[in-house]
Motif scaffolding. Structure first.
Motif, PDB file in Angstrom:
ATOM      1  N   SER A 139       1.373  -1.185   0.145  1.00 20.12           N
ATOM      2  CA  SER A 139       0.114   0.066  -0.249  1.00 20.12           C
ATOM      3  C   SER A 139       0.804   1.513   0.274  1.00 20.12           C
ATOM      4  CB  SER A 139      -1.668   0.156   1.444  1.00 20.12           C
ATOM      5  OG  SER A 139      -1.854   1.225   1.527  1.00 20.12           O
ATOM      6  N   ALA A 140       2.046   0.649   1.056  1.00 20.33           N
ATOM      7  CA  ALA A 140       2.781   2.594   1.433  1.00 20.33           C
ATOM      8  C   ALA A 140       3.239   2.267  -0.439  1.00 20.33           C
ATOM      9  CB  ALA A 140       3.804   2.326   2.185  1.00 20.33           C
ATOM     10  N   GLU A 141       4.412   1.300  -0.995  1.00 16.88           N
ATOM     11  CA  GLU A 141       5.092   1.342  -1.892  1.00 16.88           C
ATOM     12  C   GLU A 141       4.090   2.350  -3.007  1.00 16.88           C
ATOM     13  OE1 GLU A 141       6.502  -2.150  -2.954  1.00 16.88           O
ATOM     14  OE2 GLU A 141       8.150  -2.011  -0.927  1.00 16.88           O
ATOM     15  N   VAL A 142       3.016   1.667  -3.723  1.00 16.51           N
ATOM     16  CA  VAL A 142       2.242   2.213  -4.900  1.00 16.51           C
ATOM     17  C   VAL A 142       1.817   3.084  -4.859  1.00 16.51           C
ATOM     18  CG1 VAL A 142      -0.267   1.330  -5.485  1.00 16.51           C
ATOM     19  CG2 VAL A 142       1.064  -0.344  -5.246  1.00 16.51           C
ATOM     20  N   THR A 143       1.276   4.114  -3.160  1.00 18.03           N
ATOM     21  CA  THR A 143       0.816   5.281  -2.715  1.00 18.03           C
ATOM     22  C   THR A 143       2.239   5.928  -3.664  1.00 18.03           C
ATOM     23  OG1 THR A 143      -0.556   5.010  -0.772  1.00 18.03           O
ATOM     24  CG2 THR A 143       0.397   7.013  -1.529  1.00 18.03           C
ATOM     25  N   ASN A 144       3.537   5.395  -2.851  1.00 20.09           N
ATOM     26  CA  ASN A 144       4.794   6.789  -3.022  1.00 20.09           C
ATOM     27  C   ASN A 144       4.822   7.024  -5.028  1.00 20.09           C
ATOM     28  OD1 ASN A 144       5.620   7.744  -0.866  1.00 20.09           O
ATOM     29  ND2 ASN A 144       6.005   5.581  -0.004  1.00 20.09           N
ATOM     30  N   GLU A 145       4.436   5.501  -5.504  1.00 19.03           N
ATOM     31  CA  GLU A 145       5.060   6.021  -6.746  1.00 19.03           C
ATOM     32  C   GLU A 145       4.644   6.306  -7.515  1.00 19.03           C
ATOM     33  OE1 GLU A 145       6.222   4.629 -10.286  1.00 19.03           O
ATOM     34  OE2 GLU A 145       7.449   5.012  -8.814  1.00 19.03           O
ATOM     35  N   ILE A 146       2.372   6.400  -7.034  1.00 17.13           N
ATOM     36  CA  ILE A 146       1.908   7.451  -7.841  1.00 17.13           C
ATOM     37  C   ILE A 146       2.157   9.055  -7.504  1.00 17.13           C
ATOM     38  CG2 ILE A 146      -0.676   8.241  -7.907  1.00 17.13           C
ATOM     39  CD1 ILE A 146      -1.919   5.769  -6.582  1.00 17.13           C
ATOM     40  N   VAL A 147       2.535   9.240  -6.305  1.00 17.82           N
ATOM     41  CA  VAL A 147       3.045  10.249  -5.645  1.00 17.82           C
ATOM     42  C   VAL A 147       4.630  11.057  -6.585  1.00 17.82           C
ATOM     43  CG1 VAL A 147       4.300  12.242  -3.870  1.00 17.82           C
ATOM     44  CG2 VAL A 147       1.837  10.658  -3.401  1.00 17.82           C
ATOM     45  N   SER A 148       5.199   9.708  -6.803  1.00 17.42           N
ATOM     46  CA  SER A 148       6.287  10.069  -7.764  1.00 17.42           C
ATOM     47  C   SER A 148       5.938  10.182  -9.341  1.00 17.42           C
ATOM     48  CB  SER A 148       7.283   8.961  -7.697  1.00 17.42           C
ATOM     49  OG  SER A 148       7.418   9.130  -6.865  1.00 17.42           O
ATOM     50  N   GLN A 149       4.640   9.433  -9.806  1.00 15.62           N
ATOM     51  CA  GLN A 149       4.558   9.430 -11.801  1.00 15.62           C
ATOM     52  C   GLN A 149       3.620  11.235 -11.296  1.00 15.62           C
ATOM     53  OE1 GLN A 149       2.547   6.378 -13.589  1.00 15.62           O
ATOM     54  NE2 GLN A 149       3.994   5.217 -12.948  1.00 15.62           N
ATOM     55  N   ILE A 150       2.670  11.171 -10.512  1.00 17.79           N
ATOM     56  CA  ILE A 150       2.338  13.440 -10.716  1.00 17.79           C
ATOM     57  C   ILE A 150       3.374  13.953 -10.623  1.00 17.79           C
ATOM     58  CG2 ILE A 150       0.678  14.664  -9.000  1.00 17.79           C
ATOM     59  CD1 ILE A 150      -0.590  12.302  -8.031  1.00 17.79           C
ATOM     60  N   LEU A 151       4.384  14.049  -9.411  1.00 19.72           N
ATOM     61  CA  LEU A 151       5.526  14.898  -9.733  1.00 19.72           C
ATOM     62  C   LEU A 151       5.591  15.080 -10.880  1.00 19.72           C
ATOM     63  CD1 LEU A 151       6.934  14.795  -6.212  1.00 19.72           C
ATOM     64  CD2 LEU A 151       5.159  15.934  -6.693  1.00 19.72           C
ATOM     65  N   GLN A 152       6.369  13.790 -11.655  1.00 25.83           N
ATOM     66  CA  GLN A 152       7.238  13.805 -12.978  1.00 25.83           C
ATOM     67  C   GLN A 152       6.242  14.428 -13.731  1.00 25.83           C
ATOM     68  OE1 GLN A 152       8.492   9.084 -13.789  1.00 25.83           O
ATOM     69  NE2 GLN A 152       8.944  10.308 -16.138  1.00 25.83           N
ATOM     70  N   GLN A 153       4.852  13.721 -14.092  1.00 24.41           N
ATOM     71  CA  GLN A 153       4.400  14.112 -15.851  1.00 24.41           C
ATOM     72  C   GLN A 153       3.643  15.714 -15.279  1.00 24.41           C
ATOM     73  OE1 GLN A 153       0.459  11.837 -16.070  1.00 24.41           O
ATOM     74  NE2 GLN A 153       2.390   9.869 -15.330  1.00 24.41           N
ATOM     75  N   ASN A 154       4.147  15.862 -14.070  1.00 23.10           N
ATOM     76  CA  ASN A 154       3.794  18.068 -13.497  1.00 23.10           C
ATOM     77  C   ASN A 154       4.392  17.993 -14.555  1.00 23.10           C
ATOM     78  OD1 ASN A 154       2.427  19.571 -12.452  1.00 23.10           O
ATOM     79  ND2 ASN A 154       3.910  19.820 -11.549  1.00 23.10           N
ATOM     80  N   VAL A 155       5.513  18.352 -13.998  1.00 26.62           N
ATOM     81  CA  VAL A 155       7.034  18.601 -14.596  1.00 26.62           C
ATOM     82  C   VAL A 155       7.558  18.746 -16.141  1.00 26.62           C
ATOM     83  CG1 VAL A 155       9.548  18.717 -14.362  1.00 26.62           C
ATOM     84  CG2 VAL A 155       8.378  18.686 -12.345  1.00 26.62           C
ATOM     85  N   GLN A 156       7.110  17.283 -16.683  1.00 25.42           N
ATOM     86  CA  GLN A 156       6.813  17.263 -17.806  1.00 25.42           C
ATOM     87  C   GLN A 156       5.429  18.114 -19.207  1.00 25.42           C
ATOM     88  OE1 GLN A 156       6.411  12.993 -18.373  1.00 25.42           O
ATOM     89  NE2 GLN A 156       8.443  12.385 -17.723  1.00 25.42           N
ATOM     90  N   MET A 157       4.726  17.704 -18.374  1.00 30.13           N
ATOM     91  CA  MET A 157       3.843  18.798 -19.063  1.00 30.13           C
ATOM     92  C   MET A 157       3.506  19.836 -19.112  1.00 30.13           C
ATOM     93  SD  MET A 157       0.246  16.445 -17.133  1.00 30.13           S
ATOM     94  CE  MET A 157      -0.985  17.582 -17.763  1.00 30.13           C
ATOM     95  N   ARG A 158       3.678  20.956 -17.800  1.00 32.07           N
ATOM     96  CA  ARG A 158       4.385  22.505 -18.100  1.00 32.07           C
ATOM     97  C   ARG A 158       5.662  22.094 -18.943  1.00 32.07           C
ATOM     98  NH1 ARG A 158       1.722  24.638 -14.223  1.00 32.07           N
ATOM     99  NH2 ARG A 158       2.562  26.627 -13.672  1.00 32.07           N
ATOM    100  N   THR A 159       7.209  21.768 -18.816  1.00 26.84           N
ATOM    101  CA  THR A 159       7.590  22.068 -19.424  1.00 26.84           C
ATOM    102  C   THR A 159       7.206  21.752 -21.334  1.00 26.84           C
ATOM    103  OG1 THR A 159       9.040  20.273 -19.479  1.00 26.84           O
ATOM    104  CG2 THR A 159       8.965  22.060 -18.019  1.00 26.84           C
ATOM    105  N   ALA A 160       6.564  20.990 -21.667  1.00 25.72           N
ATOM    106  CA  ALA A 160       6.179  20.345 -22.185  1.00 25.72           C
ATOM    107  C   ALA A 160       5.468  20.945 -23.472  1.00 25.72           C
ATOM    108  CB  ALA A 160       5.188  19.399 -22.885  1.00 25.72           C
ATOM    109  N   ALA A 161       4.304  22.161 -22.370  1.00 24.33           N
ATOM    110  CA  ALA A 161       3.070  23.007 -22.764  1.00 24.33           C
ATOM    111  C   ALA A 161       3.777  24.254 -23.310  1.00 24.33           C
ATOM    112  CB  ALA A 161       2.375  23.370 -21.530  1.00 24.33           C
ATOM    113  N   ALA A 162       5.449  24.921 -22.119  1.00 22.07           N
ATOM    114  CA  ALA A 162       6.033  26.440 -22.675  1.00 22.07           C
ATOM    115  C   ALA A 162       7.311  26.149 -23.597  1.00 22.07           C
ATOM    116  CB  ALA A 162       6.759  26.157 -21.099  1.00 22.07           C
ATOM    117  N   GLY A 163       7.473  24.508 -23.808  1.00 22.12           N
ATOM    118  CA  GLY A 163       8.311  24.018 -25.360  1.00 22.12           C
ATOM    119  C   GLY A 163       7.607  24.503 -26.364  1.00 22.12           C
TER     120      GLY A 163
END
Length: 508
Positions: A139-163
């Motif tokens: 439960s803890a590992e999956v939650t942290n993995e989801i958090v990591s993906q949220i952070l990563q995809q947020n950065v990717q989406m924002r930088t991609a949109a700005a690019g």
């Protein structure tokens, strides 16, 4: 009313053994489910949505999507079939359970994941991410993995949109710059093709036409004066046989040369050296000088045979011929200027259209250049993570206690459901029963009033046998129903699997 309540209560007590059986069955089923359902652990992580670190009035990011919108897109990306199957396989969420199909795993994983957002009007807020599993560590590992993906995809989406924004404005500036150069070339080509009929030369052309008109008037006056002079000279010669010569010491050519030289000197004080009048006077002076030189040179004896009349007539005819040629040239030039002036309005309209198009393109180019500067600033802000961002304030830890099932709540719910079912069953039986059970019903149904009623009386043996039978059935149900459920749970299938089957059968 009180009598009716007492009657129905007595009726309820008369059938209480049936109601006890139903109530015990419902409570037993609820209790078995409450204590046989597997424990589930829920791990939670908290994310903070921060406002931009650089104020928008100083330098704004080009990513204008709200945090809730970005999180919704990220959630849909996380909930993809491939991603959920990778979660289940990577963290061994289902262990050795090989009976679940990929579709069932995907649906179950979506039910286990929860992403709750609380975003305020200014764009800041808290995001709670949780995952429910039978294994606390998973439960803890999956939650942290989801958090990591949220952070990563947020950065990717924002930088991609700005690019993407930066790339768009770079292409737009390049396109508009090419259009601007092409439109400028069209304007230059048009100006070169119509250099004599452009709006900026209209005033000069009109001034030049006025000057030429004055020149024609002057030439006409001179021609009239010369014609009048020639006519008087002819008349004088015919009447007297001579010409009236003043200043006998000078020949006519010398006197004319002197007069033309004086006129040339006076004209140079008014007009430029290239003025047509100056040019005409110079030509006349040069011609007269050659004649004077010819008369005073070695061949002057032949010229003495010419009379003064012939010389003056020849001089007047030469001037008339010269002025006539000048008038033709001036009229030809004036005709060309008038054609240019008549073509100028149409050229002005076409040139104005070309210049307006050029100005519109320039305005778009300036706007695109400003947008490009903002896009570069926004891309720089996002690459340095100075805009709106999502940060972790609390990662998921391994839960110490299960979050589900709530066994007390299930048991309490089963008790309440059993009680409601008993009451409903009693009311249903009373509604569908058509037998007469009270004297008042005889009066209401048959319209007669009975004298007396005789109740049915059981013997002590019958009462004992009925009570023993009821007690046995109740005990059998109390022991049999939970026992059957436990047997099914231990020998056939887990209760949670049975619940899933029932849910699928009823379409929940």
């Amino acid at each position: 009313m009180t009598a009716d309540l007492k009657y129905y209560f007595s009726r309820f007590l008369g059938r209480i053994h049936y109601f006890i059986v139903v109530f015990i069955c419902v409570v037993s089923i609820g209790a078995v489910f409450a204590f046989t359902l597997p424990e589930l652990y829920r791990a939670e992580a908290r994310l903070l949505v921060e406002s931009p670190q650089i104020p928008d009035d100083l330098a704004a990011s080009t990513v204008r999507a709200e945090a809730s919108e970005l999180l919704s897109v990220i959630q849909q990306q996380i909930f993809t079939r491939t991603n959920l199957l990778e979660f289940a396989a990577q963290f061994d969420v289902y262990g050795d359970n090989d009976e679940m199909s990929p579709g069932e795993i995907v649906d179950d994983m979506r039910d286990r994941i929860a992403i709750q957002t609380q975003i305020s009007m200014d764009g800041t807020g808290v995001v709670v991410v949780s995952f429910e599993a039978e294994n606390a560590v998973a439960s803890a590992e999956v939650t942290n993995e989801i958090v990591s993906q949220i952070l990563q995809q947020n950065v990717q989406m924002r930088t991609a949109a700005a690019g993407d924004t930066l790339e768009f404005f770079e292409q737009e500036v390049e396109r508009l710059n090419a259009e601007l150069a092409e439109q400028g070339a069209r304007i230059l080509e048009f100006q070169l093709e119509n250099s004599n009929a452009l709006p900026e030369s209209l005033d000069f052309q009109r001034t030049r036409v006025t000057a030429l008109q004055e020149r024609i008037l002057q030439i006409n006056r001179e021609l009239s004066s010369l014609a009048d002079r020639r006519a008087r000279l002819d008349e004088l010669f015919e009447q007297t046989g001579r010409v009236d010569l003043s200043e006998a010491s000078m020949s006519p050519e010398q006197r004319q040369l002197r007069d033309r030289q004086g006129e040339l000197a006076a004209a140079l004080t008014i007009y430029s050296p290239d003025n047509p009048r100056v040019t005409s006077l110079r030509t006349q002076v040069e011609a007269l000088r050659q004649r004077v030189e010819a008369q005073t040179g070695p061949d002057s004896q032949g010229s003495e045979l010419q009379t003064a009349y012939a010389l003056q007539i020849s001089d007047i005819d030469g001037q008339i011929a010269f002025l006539s040629e000048q008038r033709v040239e001036v009229e030809a030039e004036m005709e060309v200027l008038m054609s240019s002036i008549s073509a100028t309005p149409e050229n002005a309209i076409q040139l104005g259209k070309l210049e307006r198009d050029h100005e519109n393109i320039r305005t778009q180019f300036n706007q695109a250049t400003m947008g490009l500067a903002e896009a570069r600033t926004g891309e720089r802000i996002e690459s340095l993570a100075k805009g709106q961002r999502i940060v972790v304030i609390e990662r998921a830890s391994v839960p110490e206690f299960p979050s589900a099932p709530n066994r007390r709540l299930i048991v309490a719910a089963s008790v309440g459901a059993g009680g409601l079912l008993v009451i409903g069953l009693f009311l249903l039986l009373e509604m569908i029963s058509s037998t007469i059970k009270r004297p008042v019903e005889i009066t209401r149904e048959l319209g007669i009033k009975p004298f007396a009623t005789i109740p049915y009386m059981d013997t002590p043996g019958q009462t004992l046998r009925r009570r023993l039978l009821i007690t046995g059935v109740v005990l059998a149900i109390i022991l049999g129903v939970p026992g059957s459920l436990i047997f099914v749970h231990t020998q056939i299938m887990q209760m949670d699997e049975a619940v899933d089957i029932v849910r699928q059968l009823v379409g929940i």
